[in-house]
Scaffold this active site. Structure first.
Site, PDB file in Angstrom:
ATOM      1  N   CYS A   1      -6.081  -1.177 -29.091  1.00 42.93           N
ATOM      2  CA  CYS A   1      -5.704  -0.606 -30.390  1.00 42.93           C
ATOM      3  C   CYS A   1      -4.638  -1.525 -30.950  1.00 42.93           C
ATOM      4  CB  CYS A   1      -5.166   0.811 -30.238  1.00 42.93           C
ATOM      5  SG  CYS A   1      -4.420   1.442 -31.763  1.00 42.93           S
TER       6      CYS A   1
ATOM      7  N   CYS B   1      -1.563   0.538 -33.156  1.00 40.31           N
ATOM      8  CA  CYS B   1      -0.545   1.321 -32.448  1.00 40.31           C
ATOM      9  C   CYS B   1      -0.900   1.232 -30.974  1.00 40.31           C
ATOM     10  CB  CYS B   1      -0.442   2.742 -32.971  1.00 40.31           C
ATOM     11  SG  CYS B   1      -1.970   3.570 -33.405  1.00 40.31           S
ATOM     12  N   SER B   2      -1.294   2.330 -30.358  1.00 40.30           N
ATOM     13  CA  SER B   2      -1.759   2.238 -28.980  1.00 40.30           C
ATOM     14  C   SER B   2      -2.702   3.397 -28.695  1.00 40.30           C
ATOM     15  CB  SER B   2      -0.587   2.264 -27.990  1.00 40.30           C
ATOM     16  OG  SER B   2       0.273   1.185 -28.239  1.00 40.30           O
ATOM     17  N   CYS B   3      -3.661   3.636 -29.601  1.00 37.40           N
ATOM     18  CA  CYS B   3      -4.611   4.730 -29.415  1.00 37.40           C
ATOM     19  C   CYS B   3      -5.319   4.541 -28.079  1.00 37.40           C
ATOM     20  CB  CYS B   3      -5.641   4.760 -30.539  1.00 37.40           C
ATOM     21  SG  CYS B   3      -4.905   5.118 -32.141  1.00 37.40           S
TER      22      CYS B   3
END
Lengths: 218, 100, 101
Positions: free
Chosen positions: A122, A125-127
Site C-alpha cells: 500500500c 498508507c499501509s492498508c
C-alpha cells in the site's frame, strides 16, 4: 479493567531504558508517546467519549488476529477445492464462513500460479488485511517498501530472498482503496499428503503478502 | 451502507481506461505515479462512499464506482527493470477515469 | 505535486525485514482510534487525511508516533479533546508515574 490497561502501559514505561537503547532512540521522546497514549485514553474515558470496555474490546480483538488465521485460510484452500474456488470468487464471503470479518473492507484473494507471482503493497498508507493477519510488520509500513515495491518489485523480492524467474509475471497489487489483498501461495511439491494443520505450519505472513514462498523442506 | 443510488456505471471489464492527469490538493486515493497512465479494467469492485469526501467529515454520497485497473509496468515507469509481462493492479474510482 | 505520503516510485533504501513486536502504547493508540471509528466519531479516511497533513518532521516519525500526532489533531478538530488538555494530562500522568502513586 481500565486499571489493568493503564498498569500495562505504565509498567512498560519503567522498562523503557532497556528496550529503546539498541534503536538509538531518545528515551524521552518515546516516553512522550507513552504518556500521550495514556493521556488520550484517560481524557476520552472521563469525557464519556469511549468506555474502558470499548478500548479493551479493541485491544482483545487486535491480539486475537495474526498470521495463523491467514495460514488456516490458505491450508483450507489447499485441501478443499470447493472452498478454494469460493475464496477466489468472493474472498469476503469465504473467510466469513470461517468467522473472520473484513470490517467494512472487501477481501480479494490473488492466487500464485506457475505463470504469476503476486505481491501486495500500500503505497499511500499501509492498508493491510488486519482482521486476518493482525497488525502489519514494520517493513510493510516502511518508506523503503512503500516506495520501491511498485517500481522495482523484483529487487525488493530479492531482498527477502525470493527470486522470481523472468518468464513468470510479477503482479504488484497497490492496495489503495476499499479492497484488501491476501496472496494464496502455490502449495509446495511433496506436501500432497499433508493434512491442513501441517500445511498451515509452512504458511508464513510473508508468503501471504507475497514477498516469500512456503518452504516445505524444513 | 447507504441506499442512495450511485452514479451511472461507465466501464466494463476489458475496457481500456486512462487515469486523469490531474493534481488537485486534498486527500486523494489515486497515487501520483499512476496519474495520466493507461490500463485495462480487470474487475469491478462495487460502489463505495467517496473517500475524498469522507476524509473531511462529509457523508461520501453518492457512492462512487470503483474499478481494479491493470497496468503494464513498462507503461508506468520509464526504464522499468523487469520483463515485458510484469503488471501492477490498483483501484481507481470512476471519476478519475476516462475512456482511452 | 507529489505529497509526502504518496511515495510510490520514490527512491529509498533497502527493506529491513525484521519487525519488533508492537509496543503496548502503540496498541493503545490503535485501539483508541478503533473505538472512535466504531462509535462513528471519526472515519479511517479522516485519519488518513490527518496523517497526510502532518508537518513532515512528524510524518517522518515512527508509524505509531505519527498516528498519535494525527489522532490528537483530529480530536481537537472534532471538539473531543484539545492539544492543551492532552498536554496538561500528559504532565499529570508523568507526575503520577514519578511520584509512584
Amino acid at each position: 479493567m481500565a486499571e489493568e490497561e493503564r498498569g500495562h502501559v505504565e509498567a512498560h514505561h519503567h522498562d523503557h531504558h532497556h528496550e529503546v537503547a539498541p534503536e538509538n532512540r531518545d528515551v524521552e521522546e518515546t516516553g512522550h508517546y507513552e504518556l500521550m497514549a495514556t493521556a488520550i485514553r484517560e481524557l476520552l474515558v472521563e469525557k464519556g467519549v469511549v468506555t474502558p470496555e470499548q478500548i479493551r474490546e479493541q485491544l482483545e480483538f487486535m491480539d486475537s488476529r495474526g498470521p495463523a488465521l491467514g495460514a488456516e485460510i490458505v491450508a483450507k484452500a489447499w485441501t478443499d477445492p470447493a472452498f478454494r474456488e469460493r475464496l477466489l470468487d468472493d474472498g469476503t464471503a469465504a473467510v466469513g464462513e470461517l468467522g473472520i470479518p473484513m470490517a467494512g473492507t472487501e477481501l480479494v484473494v490473488v492466487e500464485n500460479t506457475p505463470d504469476t507471482h503476486n505481491m501486495i503493497v500500500c503505497t499511500l498508507c499501509s492498508c493491510y488485511p488486519r482482521t486476518i493477519l493482525g497488525l502489519p510488520p514494520d517493513w510493510y509500513k516502511s518508506k523503503s517498501y512503500r516506495s520501491r515495491a511498485v517500481i522495482e518489485p523484483r529487487a525488493v523480492l530479492e531482498e527477502f530472498g525470493t527470486t522470481v524467474a523472468d518468464d513468470v509475471t510479477v503482479r504488484v497489487h497497490d492496495s489503495n482503496a476499499d479492497m484488501r489483498y491476501l496472496v494464496l501461495p502455490m502449495q509446495p511439491e511433496g506436501t500432497e499428503s499433508w493434512d491442513a494443520e501441517r500445511l498451515a505450519g509452512i504458511v508464513t505472513r510473508d508468503c501471504m503478502v507475497g514477498v516469500a514462498l512456503p518452504d516445505a523442506s524444513g | 451502507m447507504s441506499a442512495e443510488t450511485p452514479e451511472e456505471r461507465r466501464f466494463e471489464v476489458g475496457d481500456e481506461v486512462r487515469v486523469a492527469l490531474s493534481h488537485p490538493p486534498g486527500h486523494r486515493r489515486t497515487p501520483f505515479y499512476i496519474r495520466g497512465k493507461t490500463g485495462v479494467v480487470e474487475r469491478y469492485c462495487g460502489a463505495f462512499r467517496n473517500p475524498e469526501e469522507l476524509a473531511y467529515g462529509f457523508d461520501g454520497e453518492p457512492r462512487r464506482h470503483l474499478y481494479r485497473v491493470r497496468f503494464r509496468q513498462h507503461d508506468i515507469w520509464d526504464g522499468y527493470d523487469g520483463p515485458e509481462q510484469d503488471t501492477l493492479d490498483l483501484e481507481i474510482y470512476q471519476h478519475w477515469l476516462e475512456r482511452a | 505535486m507529489q505529497r509526502q505520503h504518496d511515495m510510490g516510485g520514490m527512491p529509498a533504501g533497502p527493506v529491513e525485514p525484521d519487525s519488533p513486536p508492537t509496543k503496548p502504547w502503540a496498541k493503545l493508540i490503535t485501539a483508541t482510534v478503533g473505538a472512535l471509528r466504531e462509535k462513528k466519531l471519526m472515519t479511517v479516511d479522516e485519519m488518513r487525511r490527518a496523517l497526510e497533513d502532518l508537518p513532515s518532521e512528524q510524518y517522518d516519525r515512527d508509524y505509531f508516533e505519527r498516528w498519535a500526532e494525527a489522532l490528537t489533531d483530529l480530536l481537537e478538530e472534532k471538539g473531543l479533546a484539545t492539544h492543551g488538555e492532552i498536554a496538561s494530562r500528559m504532565d499529570e500522568v508523568r507526575r503520577r508515574l514519578e511520584g509512584g502513586t
